[in-house]
Design a protein around this motif. Structure first.
Motif, PDB file in Angstrom:
ATOM      1  N   SER A  92      84.321  27.568 -52.187  1.00 18.72           N
ATOM      2  CA  SER A  92      83.125  26.865 -52.613  1.00 18.72           C
ATOM      3  C   SER A  92      82.496  27.684 -53.789  1.00 18.72           C
ATOM      4  O   SER A  92      82.837  28.566 -54.178  1.00 18.72           O
ATOM      5  N   THR A 128      82.464  22.464 -52.125  1.00 14.99           N
ATOM      6  CA  THR A 128      81.669  22.775 -50.819  1.00 14.99           C
ATOM      7  C   THR A 128      82.608  23.235 -50.035  1.00 14.99           C
ATOM      8  O   THR A 128      82.329  23.364 -48.841  1.00 14.99           O
ATOM      9  N   ASP A 129      84.033  23.290 -50.192  1.00 20.60           N
ATOM     10  CA  ASP A 129      85.167  23.632 -49.120  1.00 20.60           C
ATOM     11  C   ASP A 129      84.993  25.228 -48.973  1.00 20.60           C
ATOM     12  O   ASP A 129      85.842  25.839 -49.645  1.00 20.60           O
ATOM     13  N   ASP A 177      78.034  24.527 -46.554  1.00 18.49           N
ATOM     14  CA  ASP A 177      78.548  23.349 -46.244  1.00 18.49           C
ATOM     15  C   ASP A 177      77.498  22.062 -47.052  1.00 18.49           C
ATOM     16  O   ASP A 177      76.354  22.719 -47.536  1.00 18.49           O
TER      17      ASP A 177
END
Length: 192
Positions: A42, A37-38, A67
């Protein structure tokens, strides 16, 4: 999908970090807790639009996770298409995310415009450039029966008709007394 939109190269590396229209994508089911999720590194996920029925052909969405939020043990993903919101496209941090709305039958399908993990099918692990364009063309113009008929005709031609034509055109060899063997058949069979 293509970034920038005017420079779509369908023959790029299949492991390129973004997708193109007409790509065939390979997805893998995954535990939602294992998704990256980065943003901008992501995962790209495939999920169902909560406002559409599961059997609706437009229900499947392919977007990148921007996010994640956890509410009461359930993960909710904010998403955005890589090419959406031009000129603010991936890998820049998006100024807005997809506004997913919940439906009355399942109010937990979203949380503040984020999609529930229960609606996620999997993540994209690879893309195969331009192969999906053939499938889209076949579906759009309803040519699948024609393509299948042509394939069946070609298979029959190569498997049955072509060998018969080759056999018919091949000169047959005839045996004459001069070309026959002088060995005794019994002696020949004893040698084997």
């Amino acid at each position: 999908m293509c970034i920038p939109l005017e420079n779509c190269k369908h023959f790029d590396d299949p492991f390129e970090r973004t997708l193109h229209i007409g790509d065939l994508i390979i997805i893998q089911g995954v535990d939602s807790k294992d998704l990256k999720t980065d943003y901008p590194n992501s995962d790209i996920i495939v999920f169902r639009n909560p406002r559409l029925a599961a059997n609706d052909p437009n229900a499947n969405i392919v977007h990148r996770i921007v996010d994640v939020v956890e509410i009461n043990g359930t993960l909710y993903f904010h998403t955005k298409g890589d090419g959406n919101g031009y000129p603010n496209v991936w890998p820049q941090m998006p100024q807005s995310v997809d506004p997913w709305g919940s439906i009355s039958e399942d109010p937990n399908s979203t949380y503040e415009h984020a999609i529930s993990e229960d609606y996620v099918y999997g993540k994209v692990v690879m893309r195969i450039p331009w192969i999906g364009s053939f499938a889209m063309f076949a579906q759009k113009y309803n040519v699948i029966p024609i393509i299948l008929a042509i394939l069946i005709i070609l298979i029959v031609a190569f498997e049955f008709i072509l060998p018969l034509v080759k056999k018919k055109n091949k000169p047959q060899q005839t045996l004459t007394e001069d070309s026959s063997t002088t060995e005794d058949p019994l002696v020949f069979s004893q040698k084997m």
